[in-house]
Design an enzyme around this catalytic site. Structure first.
Site, mmCIF file in Angstrom:
data_model
loop_
_atom_site.group_PDB
_atom_site.id
_atom_site.type_symbol
_atom_site.label_atom_id
_atom_site.label_comp_id
_atom_site.label_asym_id
_atom_site.label_seq_id
_atom_site.Cartn_x
_atom_site.Cartn_y
_atom_site.Cartn_z
ATOM 1 N N PRO A 2 61.710 61.363 20.603
ATOM 2 C CA PRO A 2 60.162 62.406 20.538
ATOM 3 C C PRO A 2 61.465 63.325 21.147
ATOM 4 C CG PRO A 2 59.438 60.964 20.847
ATOM 5 C CD PRO A 2 61.108 60.202 21.422
ATOM 6 N N GLU A 3 61.400 64.492 20.808
ATOM 7 C CA GLU A 3 62.257 65.709 21.685
ATOM 8 C C GLU A 3 60.740 66.575 21.756
ATOM 9 O OE1 GLU A 3 65.275 66.541 22.007
ATOM 10 O OE2 GLU A 3 66.694 65.167 21.032
ATOM 11 N N HIS A 90 52.968 46.586 20.914
ATOM 12 C CA HIS A 90 53.576 47.730 21.939
ATOM 13 C C HIS A 90 52.413 48.286 22.356
ATOM 14 C CE1 HIS A 90 58.070 45.405 20.124
ATOM 15 N NE2 HIS A 90 56.800 45.478 18.937
ATOM 16 N N ARG A 108 60.492 50.121 22.833
ATOM 17 C CA ARG A 108 61.615 50.403 22.967
ATOM 18 C C ARG A 108 61.586 50.240 24.704
ATOM 19 N NH1 ARG A 108 66.091 53.027 20.531
ATOM 20 N NH2 ARG A 108 67.623 51.867 22.023
#
Ligand SMILES: [Zn+2]
Length: 273
Positions: A2-3, A90, A108
């Site tokens: 994500p930016e 997750h 992650r």
């Protein structure tokens, strides 16, 4: 990953749904994220969310006497769900606010859930993760004059300067290439050689590029899903990014790919001299 635009899209998506609400419960199912979720986060129930701000790619949830700092890392996403929705594998963190909750999913586990006390009066800006960040690109602080002054001491290529978060935050690889094409500046040009006019064009181009991505709902390279579950489509409209060999959208010259700082740069050899 994500930016900045995805994080801003997320902020705009969640802010109206949690601001003004009281935190009724917190669930930390996996404390081992990028950094261990601090004990203080477990005790947030009873506080009211006053607002949601953003600094670089950190979301800052103002809880009055402190601030919950969230980062999406490489693969994190936030969603608003009905309270009580069963967690999946997750889903590591929930902030429950009455009938709804904010849920962090992060396969992650490079994301972060942290707490900054505001007892000292310094606020989250003094947090070690935020204290050394550069200018916020969408703020008024970034303009041609400021960029010109900041670049004078830097021999590095302007693309690398733009991506250095100690100078300007939130301009990732895609947005650096796109902004430099928009501003018609060669990405290899040493930062300190940019003229005042080029710096003015570049400051404008960075803002326009980021705003276009925010409008498009954030670009999506991996598995980012916006807070409302819609994939962004900015990348499909890219001017040069991942378009090597394809015609420049301005002049039709084939776009070229080079490597700078181990990252791909895409540019038009005709428009960006
Ligand atoms: Zn061109």
């Amino acid at each position: 990953m994500p930016e900045l635009p995805e994080v801003e899209v997320t902020r705009r998506g969640i802010a109206p749904k949690i601001a003004g609400r009281r935190i009724s419960a917190v669930a930390v199912r996996e404390p081992r994220l990028r950094w261990r979720v601090p004990e203080a986060v477990h005790g947030l129930a009873g506080r009211t969310v006053l607002g949601v701000a953003r600094r670089a790619k950190y979301l800052l949830i103002d809880c009055g006497d402190g601030c919950l700092i969230l980062h999406l890392g490489m693969s994190g996403s936030l969603r608003i769900l009905p309270a009580g929705t069963a967690p999946e594998k997750h889903d590591h963190f929930d902030l429950v606010l009455g009938d709804r909750m904010l849920r962090l999913r992060d396969p992650r586990r490079f994301g972060a859930v942290l707490w900054a006390e505001s007892a000292s009066g310094a606020g989250p800006a003094a947090h070690p993760l935020l204290a050394h960040l550069g200018i916020e690109p969408l703020s008024r602080a970034l303009d041609g004059r400021r960029l010109h002054a900041l670049t004078r001491a830097h021999r590095s290529a302007i693309k690398l300067f733009l991506m250095d978060s100690r100078r300007v935050v939130g301009v990732g690889n895609i947005y650096a290439s796109e902004s430099l094409h928009r501003a018609r500046i060669d990405p290899r040009k040493p930062a300190r050689r940019l003229t005042a006019a080029e710096c003015a064009r570049l400051a404008r181009a960075v803002k326009e590029t980021l705003r276009a991505a925010i409008r498009a709902g954030g670009s999506s390279l991996r598995d980012f899903v916006g807070s409302d579950g819609v994939y962004g489509c900015f990348q499909a409209r890219a001017r040069v990014y991942e378009r090597d060999g394809l015609p420049c959208r301005r002049c039709a010259t084939p776009v070229r790919r080079i490597v700078q700082g181990q990252r791909s740069t895409y540019y038009c050899p005709a428009c960006q001299r």
